[in-house]
Design a protein around this motif. Structure first.
Motif, PDB file in Angstrom:
ATOM      1  N   GLU A  46       0.829  -1.211   0.000  1.00 30.34           N
ATOM      2  CA  GLU A  46       0.000   0.000   0.000  1.00 30.34           C
ATOM      3  C   GLU A  46       0.861   1.258   0.000  1.00 30.34           C
ATOM      4  OE1 GLU A  46      -2.652  -2.903   2.404  1.00 30.34           O
ATOM      5  OE2 GLU A  46      -0.555  -2.684   1.897  1.00 30.34           O
ATOM      6  N   VAL A  47       1.928   1.244   0.799  1.00 31.94           N
ATOM      7  CA  VAL A  47       2.818   2.409   0.856  1.00 31.94           C
ATOM      8  C   VAL A  47       3.495   2.615  -0.495  1.00 31.94           C
ATOM      9  CG1 VAL A  47       4.921   3.326   1.918  1.00 31.94           C
ATOM     10  CG2 VAL A  47       3.153   2.280   3.355  1.00 31.94           C
ATOM     11  N   MET A  48       4.006   1.551  -1.085  1.00 28.93           N
ATOM     12  CA  MET A  48       4.702   1.680  -2.375  1.00 28.93           C
ATOM     13  C   MET A  48       3.745   2.106  -3.489  1.00 28.93           C
ATOM     14  SD  MET A  48       7.814   1.279  -1.762  1.00 28.93           S
ATOM     15  CE  MET A  48       8.378   1.228  -3.450  1.00 28.93           C
ATOM     16  N   THR A  49       2.526   1.599  -3.468  1.00 28.85           N
ATOM     17  CA  THR A  49       1.538   1.974  -4.478  1.00 28.85           C
ATOM     18  C   THR A  49       1.200   3.464  -4.391  1.00 28.85           C
ATOM     19  OG1 THR A  49       0.638  -0.260  -4.487  1.00 28.85           O
ATOM     20  CG2 THR A  49      -0.789   1.474  -5.339  1.00 28.85           C
ATOM     21  N   ALA A  50       1.195   4.004  -3.188  1.00 28.11           N
ATOM     22  CA  ALA A  50       0.879   5.420  -2.982  1.00 28.11           C
ATOM     23  C   ALA A  50       2.002   6.343  -3.452  1.00 28.11           C
ATOM     24  CB  ALA A  50       0.575   5.684  -1.510  1.00 28.11           C
ATOM     25  N   LEU A  51       3.201   5.794  -3.671  1.00 26.35           N
ATOM     26  CA  LEU A  51       4.365   6.617  -4.040  1.00 26.35           C
ATOM     27  C   LEU A  51       5.074   6.076  -5.285  1.00 26.35           C
ATOM     28  CD1 LEU A  51       5.855   7.179  -0.495  1.00 26.35           C
ATOM     29  CD2 LEU A  51       4.833   8.930  -1.955  1.00 26.35           C
ATOM     30  N   PRO A  52       4.444   6.137  -6.447  1.00 29.16           N
ATOM     31  CA  PRO A  52       5.119   5.656  -7.657  1.00 29.16           C
ATOM     32  C   PRO A  52       6.389   6.456  -7.978  1.00 29.16           C
ATOM     33  CG  PRO A  52       3.083   6.818  -8.219  1.00 29.16           C
ATOM     34  CD  PRO A  52       3.109   6.659  -6.722  1.00 29.16           C
ATOM     35  N   GLU A  53       6.515   7.643  -7.406  1.00 26.09           N
ATOM     36  CA  GLU A  53       7.692   8.490  -7.654  1.00 26.09           C
ATOM     37  C   GLU A  53       8.989   7.861  -7.144  1.00 26.09           C
ATOM     38  OE1 GLU A  53       4.039  11.071  -7.389  1.00 26.09           O
ATOM     39  OE2 GLU A  53       4.871   9.455  -6.166  1.00 26.09           O
ATOM     40  N   ILE A  54       8.890   6.909  -6.223  1.00 24.87           N
ATOM     41  CA  ILE A  54      10.094   6.237  -5.716  1.00 24.87           C
ATOM     42  C   ILE A  54      10.889   5.628  -6.866  1.00 24.87           C
ATOM     43  CG2 ILE A  54      10.880   4.184  -4.444  1.00 24.87           C
ATOM     44  CD1 ILE A  54       9.016   4.900  -2.213  1.00 24.87           C
ATOM     45  N   ALA A  55      10.193   5.144  -7.884  1.00 29.50           N
ATOM     46  CA  ALA A  55      10.867   4.496  -9.018  1.00 29.50           C
ATOM     47  C   ALA A  55      11.872   5.417  -9.699  1.00 29.50           C
ATOM     48  CB  ALA A  55       9.836   3.996 -10.024  1.00 29.50           C
TER      49      ALA A  55
ATOM     50  N   LEU B 223      14.922  -2.131   1.744  1.00 29.60           N
ATOM     51  CA  LEU B 223      14.641  -3.022   2.862  1.00 29.60           C
ATOM     52  C   LEU B 223      15.432  -4.306   2.691  1.00 29.60           C
ATOM     53  CD1 LEU B 223      10.756  -2.612   3.059  1.00 29.60           C
ATOM     54  CD2 LEU B 223      12.462  -1.621   4.601  1.00 29.60           C
ATOM     55  N   GLY B 224      15.657  -5.006   3.782  1.00 29.66           N
ATOM     56  CA  GLY B 224      16.305  -6.299   3.716  1.00 29.66           C
ATOM     57  C   GLY B 224      15.399  -7.322   3.042  1.00 29.66           C
ATOM     58  N   THR B 225      15.966  -8.443   2.667  1.00 31.23           N
ATOM     59  CA  THR B 225      15.247  -9.477   1.929  1.00 31.23           C
ATOM     60  C   THR B 225      13.941  -9.863   2.592  1.00 31.23           C
ATOM     61  OG1 THR B 225      17.329 -10.341   1.095  1.00 31.23           O
ATOM     62  CG2 THR B 225      15.424 -11.819   1.010  1.00 31.23           C
ATOM     63  N   TRP B 226      13.934  -9.986   3.896  1.00 30.90           N
ATOM     64  CA  TRP B 226      12.748 -10.466   4.613  1.00 30.90           C
ATOM     65  C   TRP B 226      12.079  -9.371   5.432  1.00 30.90           C
ATOM     66  CZ3 TRP B 226      11.649 -14.671   2.309  1.00 30.90           C
ATOM     67  CH2 TRP B 226      12.649 -15.511   1.855  1.00 30.90           C
ATOM     68  N   GLN B 227      12.243  -8.114   5.049  1.00 29.15           N
ATOM     69  CA  GLN B 227      11.656  -7.022   5.822  1.00 29.15           C
ATOM     70  C   GLN B 227      10.429  -6.439   5.132  1.00 29.15           C
ATOM     71  OE1 GLN B 227      15.085  -4.395   6.301  1.00 29.15           O
ATOM     72  NE2 GLN B 227      15.124  -4.924   8.474  1.00 29.15           N
ATOM     73  N   GLY B 228       9.460  -6.048   5.946  1.00 29.06           N
ATOM     74  CA  GLY B 228       8.276  -5.369   5.461  1.00 29.06           C
ATOM     75  C   GLY B 228       7.792  -4.355   6.478  1.00 29.06           C
ATOM     76  N   ILE B 229       6.953  -3.441   6.019  1.00 28.00           N
ATOM     77  CA  ILE B 229       6.371  -2.407   6.874  1.00 28.00           C
ATOM     78  C   ILE B 229       5.079  -2.958   7.472  1.00 28.00           C
ATOM     79  CG2 ILE B 229       5.438  -0.069   6.965  1.00 28.00           C
ATOM     80  CD1 ILE B 229       7.041   0.468   4.333  1.00 28.00           C
TER      81      ILE B 229
END
Length: 141
Positions: A22-31, A112-118
């Protein structure tokens, strides 16, 4: 570059919920960012944020069990009781875990690390929707 955006999450039941997508979808500018920081701030006092393991649902259930054991609802020592048995316990859990995260951005994605999430950490039985303030800062590619 600086960018700030509001994100309202749908209501979640009590527990620990992965919200990275959800966080990543809200910020496409990160790309388009080469390097930067994302600050995620929750505008509530009875829910919190953390980063932890994103693969096993056992981790999320263990978090919930631990915090409910450490800070039980309706503890007889609480003075603040007008908003229900889960309210003061929720405030304490939210204070322990925290209201914000600072996350690195590298090469167009969260570093983020391989196994990390918000995680959204919902500490109330009926917390309702939750508002996040996302602040992205950094340099483009």
């Amino acid at each position: 570059m600086w960018l700030q955006r509001d994100l309202t999450l749908k209501p979640h039941p009590r527990g620990f919920h992965l919200i990275t997508l959800e966080v990543m979808t809200a910020l496409p500018e990160i790309a388009g960012m080469r390097v930067g920081l994302l600050q995620v701030f929750i505008q509530h006092t009875s829910a919190s944020l953390t980063v932890s393991e994103n693969a096993s649902p056992d981790v999320r259930r263990d978090f919930e069990r631990y915090f409910n054991h450490a800070v039980p609802d309706g503890w007889t020592g609480f003075e603040h009781t007008l908003e229900g048995d889960d309210d003061m316990a929720a405030h304490i859990k939210a204070s322990v875990l925290g209201a914000s995260l600072s996350l690195p951005v590298r090469d167009g994605r969260l570093a983020l690390g391989t196994w990390q999430g918000i995680y959204l950490c919902e500490h109330r039985d009926h917390g309702g929707s939750r508002r996040l303030l996302l602040t992205l800062m950094g340099e483009g590619r």
